[in-house]
Design a protein around this motif. Structure first.
Motif, PDB file in Angstrom:
ATOM      1  N   MET B   1       0.830  -1.217   0.000  1.00 45.25           N
ATOM      2  CA  MET B   1       0.000   0.000   0.000  1.00 45.25           C
ATOM      3  C   MET B   1       0.860   1.260   0.000  1.00 45.25           C
ATOM      4  N   ILE B   2       0.259   2.359  -0.298  1.00 44.69           N
ATOM      5  CA  ILE B   2       1.048   3.575  -0.449  1.00 44.69           C
ATOM      6  C   ILE B   2       1.588   4.071   0.888  1.00 44.69           C
ATOM      7  N   GLN B   3       2.762   4.696   0.815  1.00 47.56           N
ATOM      8  CA  GLN B   3       3.456   5.148   2.022  1.00 47.56           C
ATOM      9  C   GLN B   3       3.116   6.616   2.332  1.00 47.56           C
ATOM     10  N   GLY B   4       3.082   7.418   1.311  1.00 50.22           N
ATOM     11  CA  GLY B   4       2.908   8.858   1.540  1.00 50.22           C
ATOM     12  C   GLY B   4       1.447   9.244   1.623  1.00 50.22           C
ATOM     13  N   SER B   5       1.204  10.554   1.495  1.00 56.12           N
ATOM     14  CA  SER B   5      -0.166  11.030   1.589  1.00 56.12           C
ATOM     15  C   SER B   5      -0.840  10.903   0.231  1.00 56.12           C
ATOM     16  N   SER B   6      -2.162  10.817   0.254  1.00 52.26           N
ATOM     17  CA  SER B   6      -2.901  10.718  -0.982  1.00 52.26           C
ATOM     18  C   SER B   6      -3.734  11.979  -1.179  1.00 52.26           C
ATOM     19  N   THR B   7      -3.677  12.533  -2.382  1.00 54.97           N
ATOM     20  CA  THR B   7      -4.459  13.735  -2.680  1.00 54.97           C
ATOM     21  C   THR B   7      -5.633  13.345  -3.562  1.00 54.97           C
ATOM     22  N   PHE B   8      -6.809  13.771  -3.182  1.00 55.46           N
ATOM     23  CA  PHE B   8      -7.996  13.472  -3.964  1.00 55.46           C
ATOM     24  C   PHE B   8      -8.284  14.643  -4.889  1.00 55.46           C
ATOM     25  N   ILE B   9      -8.465  14.389  -6.173  1.00 54.87           N
ATOM     26  CA  ILE B   9      -8.780  15.504  -7.063  1.00 54.87           C
ATOM     27  C   ILE B   9     -10.203  15.399  -7.619  1.00 54.87           C
ATOM     28  N   HIS B  10     -10.801  16.580  -7.808  1.00 55.74           N
ATOM     29  CA  HIS B  10     -12.159  16.684  -8.341  1.00 55.74           C
ATOM     30  C   HIS B  10     -12.109  17.118  -9.808  1.00 55.74           C
ATOM     31  N   VAL B  11     -13.282  17.208 -10.397  1.00 55.13           N
ATOM     32  CA  VAL B  11     -13.379  17.685 -11.780  1.00 55.13           C
ATOM     33  C   VAL B  11     -12.703  19.056 -11.921  1.00 55.13           C
ATOM     34  N   GLY B  12     -11.931  19.210 -12.995  1.00 54.03           N
ATOM     35  CA  GLY B  12     -11.327  20.511 -13.259  1.00 54.03           C
ATOM     36  C   GLY B  12     -10.063  20.770 -12.461  1.00 54.03           C
ATOM     37  N   GLN B  13      -9.557  19.742 -11.792  1.00 54.39           N
ATOM     38  CA  GLN B  13      -8.324  19.935 -11.045  1.00 54.39           C
ATOM     39  C   GLN B  13      -7.176  19.188 -11.706  1.00 54.39           C
ATOM     40  N   LEU B  14      -5.978  19.635 -11.391  1.00 58.78           N
ATOM     41  CA  LEU B  14      -4.759  18.963 -11.845  1.00 58.78           C
ATOM     42  C   LEU B  14      -3.898  18.818 -10.617  1.00 58.78           C
ATOM     43  N   HIS B  15      -3.152  17.726 -10.546  1.00 57.69           N
ATOM     44  CA  HIS B  15      -2.247  17.617  -9.415  1.00 57.69           C
ATOM     45  C   HIS B  15      -0.982  16.877  -9.824  1.00 57.69           C
ATOM     46  N   ILE B  16       0.146  17.433  -9.394  1.00 56.37           N
ATOM     47  CA  ILE B  16       1.425  16.779  -9.655  1.00 56.37           C
ATOM     48  C   ILE B  16       2.095  16.528  -8.316  1.00 56.37           C
ATOM     49  N   ASP B  17       2.648  15.361  -8.144  1.00 58.41           N
ATOM     50  CA  ASP B  17       3.270  15.025  -6.864  1.00 58.41           C
ATOM     51  C   ASP B  17       4.437  14.064  -7.101  1.00 58.41           C
ATOM     52  N   TYR B  18       5.136  13.793  -6.006  1.00 61.18           N
ATOM     53  CA  TYR B  18       6.325  12.948  -6.107  1.00 61.18           C
ATOM     54  C   TYR B  18       6.161  11.687  -5.271  1.00 61.18           C
ATOM     55  N   SER B  19       6.944  10.684  -5.585  1.00 58.13           N
ATOM     56  CA  SER B  19       7.022   9.466  -4.793  1.00 58.13           C
ATOM     57  C   SER B  19       7.367   9.862  -3.355  1.00 58.13           C
ATOM     58  N   PRO B  20       6.782   9.276  -2.331  1.00 63.48           N
ATOM     59  CA  PRO B  20       5.863   8.146  -2.331  1.00 63.48           C
ATOM     60  C   PRO B  20       4.392   8.548  -2.185  1.00 63.48           C
ATOM     61  N   SER B  21       4.039   9.747  -2.612  1.00 60.77           N
ATOM     62  CA  SER B  21       2.648  10.175  -2.465  1.00 60.77           C
ATOM     63  C   SER B  21       1.744   9.444  -3.443  1.00 60.77           C
ATOM     64  N   ALA B  22       0.463   9.724  -3.347  1.00 58.29           N
ATOM     65  CA  ALA B  22      -0.498   9.138  -4.275  1.00 58.29           C
ATOM     66  C   ALA B  22      -1.540  10.177  -4.641  1.00 58.29           C
ATOM     67  N   ILE B  23      -2.157   9.991  -5.796  1.00 54.22           N
ATOM     68  CA  ILE B  23      -3.232  10.878  -6.232  1.00 54.22           C
ATOM     69  C   ILE B  23      -4.419   9.988  -6.566  1.00 54.22           C
ATOM     70  N   SER B  24      -5.607  10.409  -6.164  1.00 54.16           N
ATOM     71  CA  SER B  24      -6.751   9.550  -6.446  1.00 54.16           C
ATOM     72  C   SER B  24      -7.944  10.358  -6.922  1.00 54.16           C
ATOM     73  N   THR B  25      -8.868   9.681  -7.560  1.00 57.13           N
ATOM     74  CA  THR B  25     -10.098  10.341  -7.984  1.00 57.13           C
ATOM     75  C   THR B  25     -11.163   9.295  -8.302  1.00 57.13           C
ATOM     76  N   VAL B  26     -12.381   9.776  -8.532  1.00 56.92           N
ATOM     77  CA  VAL B  26     -13.484   8.891  -8.919  1.00 56.92           C
ATOM     78  C   VAL B  26     -14.030   9.383 -10.255  1.00 56.92           C
ATOM     79  N   LEU B  27     -14.190   8.465 -11.201  1.00 54.72           N
ATOM     80  CA  LEU B  27     -14.568   8.847 -12.566  1.00 54.72           C
ATOM     81  C   LEU B  27     -15.855   8.171 -13.027  1.00 54.72           C
ATOM     82  N   GLY B  28     -16.657   8.928 -13.777  1.00 55.14           N
ATOM     83  CA  GLY B  28     -17.795   8.329 -14.483  1.00 55.14           C
ATOM     84  C   GLY B  28     -17.509   8.466 -15.964  1.00 55.14           C
TER      85      GLY B  28
END
Lengths: 279, 160
Positions: B1-28
């Motif tokens: 499982m991921i070690q760092g923090s996870s950022t949740f992004i919504h519609v119209g957002q962009l996110h760039i991050d570095y290891s060991p973070s994570a980025i997540s979202t929900v898509l339709g």
């Protein structure tokens, strides 16, 4: 019968490739549009930051200069203060537009008192209201605090009210209504005067578009209100009846306080990715 | 499982991050393009609602043809280069089942615009899971450059 089905399949495929072709064409045309828009975007984000700091200092210092018992100086003071407030508002709009275009808007949730927001917006517009002798009335039935993004909600109110005051008639009415229904927040701002004509409907929310009767401000306000509302899963619309125009914003109300940290936290995702596919 | 923090992004957002973070979202019917630069251990994700900006309103990244180039440019400005990026594309489901809803083909167009723009920048698509009728929950693990994907019930995909 079989032939019929295969016919249909073929037709479907044709339609599909046609749509694909057309979409590609839109993409091409759009590129030109974006290139011209990009310059605006870059300018926006540069300017916004360079202007924000000085105006914040100015606004905090100006009140200390308020003269006592000198009518002439007081008039000058009011003028300076009014212009500084207007400038600050326009910069706030520029910053908001730059943030939206950069995908940097992160809606944060806090407990918000609607009355405070409306009062603050009206206070910032007090000189315009006085000058145009606008009768301002507020009908707010949302008494308890709600959960929302205070900064963005303020900007929505500020823009709607600013719009109503600037485009409204002199000595006219501006009626602000806020109510809650079915866990949605309904905001409407009505002013006397002719609204935008139907043929300008598309332009109303277009950035930098001059109004049909000449420009007020930058033409950013309503495009910001629309984008902010949509970012909060809400919507905006307006109605005109010849003598008045009403702008309506509709936003979902958050029931529980979901601060952004808890919302995107690991716990939320740890649990649910147990049997996930890895790609 | 991921070690760092996870950022949740919504519609119209962009996110760039570095290891060991994570980025997540929900898509339709929305699409998320995930870019990864192995050398920098850096990755970015966007989440857009519609394929094209029509010149009306703000040039916001809720449109694919604004959002994808912007994401690529943001990766470049942080030291990456298209030749070192790999892309993964997710989402673009057709959520509304009905005879007419598919004619809009928002999901399909969202997918198409991603492929077209990535092709133009010559960024290879290393993995994808697009189309279909189900929403998706994705998490981009930037330590390993991998995506965890889970299908979600229609009711869980809000606002699309």
């Amino acid at each position: 019968m079989e032939e019929c089905f295969s016919c249909k399949g073929e037709q479907c495929e044709n339609t599909y490739s046609e749509i694909e072709f057309l979409s590609r064409k839109i993409l091409d045309l759009n590129k030109q549009l974006i290139d011209s828009g990009k310059a605006k975007s870059r300018f926006l984000s540069l300017v916004a930051n360079a202007l924000n700091n000085p105006i914040a200092v100015l606004l905090s210092m100006i009140p200390h200069l308020k003269p006592q018992n000198d009518l002439k100086l007081e008039t000058i003071y009011a003028l300076v203060h009014e212009q500084a407030l207007t400038l600050d508002f326009r910069i706030q709009n520029l910053v908001a537009a730059a943030e939206i275009e950069n995908g940097e808007v992160d809606i944060s949730y806090a407990s918000v008192d609607i009355k405070d927001l409306v009062d603050e917006a009206i206070k910032a517009l007090r000189y315009t209201i006085e000058e145009k002798q606008i009768r301002m009335s507020v009908e707010n039935t949302v008494e308890q605090k709600i959960v929302g993004d205070p900064q963005r909600l303020y900007l929505i109110f500020r823009n709607l009210i600013d719009n109503a005051c600037n485009y409204g008639k002199e000595k006219g009415n501006v009626i602000i209504t806020v109510r809650e229904n079915d866990s949605r927040l309904h905001i409407s701002v009505k002013n006397d005067g002719e609204g935008p004509k139907v043929e300008y409907k598309a332009q109303v929310y277009t950035r930098f578009a001059a109004g049909p009767e000449g420009a007020h401000g930058l033409g950013l306000g309503l495009s910001i209100v629309r984008d902010l509302s949509e970012l909060m899963d809400g919507s905006i619309d307006y109605q005109t009846d010849g003598t008045s125009v009403t702008f309506m914003v509709d936003l979902p109300l958050q029931t529980a306080l979901e601060n952004s940290e808890a919302f995107g936290s690991n716990d939320f995702f740890f649990e649910s990715f147990d049997d996930a596919i890895e790609l | 499982m991921i070690q760092g923090s996870s950022t949740f992004i919504h519609v119209g957002q962009l996110h760039i991050d570095y290891s060991p973070s994570a980025i997540s979202t929900v898509l339709g019917s929305c699409v998320a393009v995930c870019l990864y630069d192995t050398r920098l251990g850096m990755g970015g994700m966007n989440h857009y609602l519609l394929p094209f900006w029509n010149g009306n309103g703000l040039q916001s990244p809720k449109f694919g043809n604004i959002s994808i180039p912007k994401l690529i440019e943001m990766m470049i400005s942080k030291g990456s280069h298209p030749s070192r990026m790999e892309a993964k594309v997710f989402g673009g489901a057709s959520l509304n089942v009905g005879p007419l809803s598919n004619t809009m083909m928002i999901g399909e167009k969202n997918i198409m615009v991603a492929k077209e723009i990535l092709h133009e920048y010559k960024i290879p698509i290393a993995a994808q899971d697009v189309g279909g009728r189900n929403g998706r929950k994705i998490q981009f693990d930037l330590e390993r450059g991998k995506i965890l994907l889970k299908y979600v019930a229609r009711s869980e995909v809000e606002g699309e």
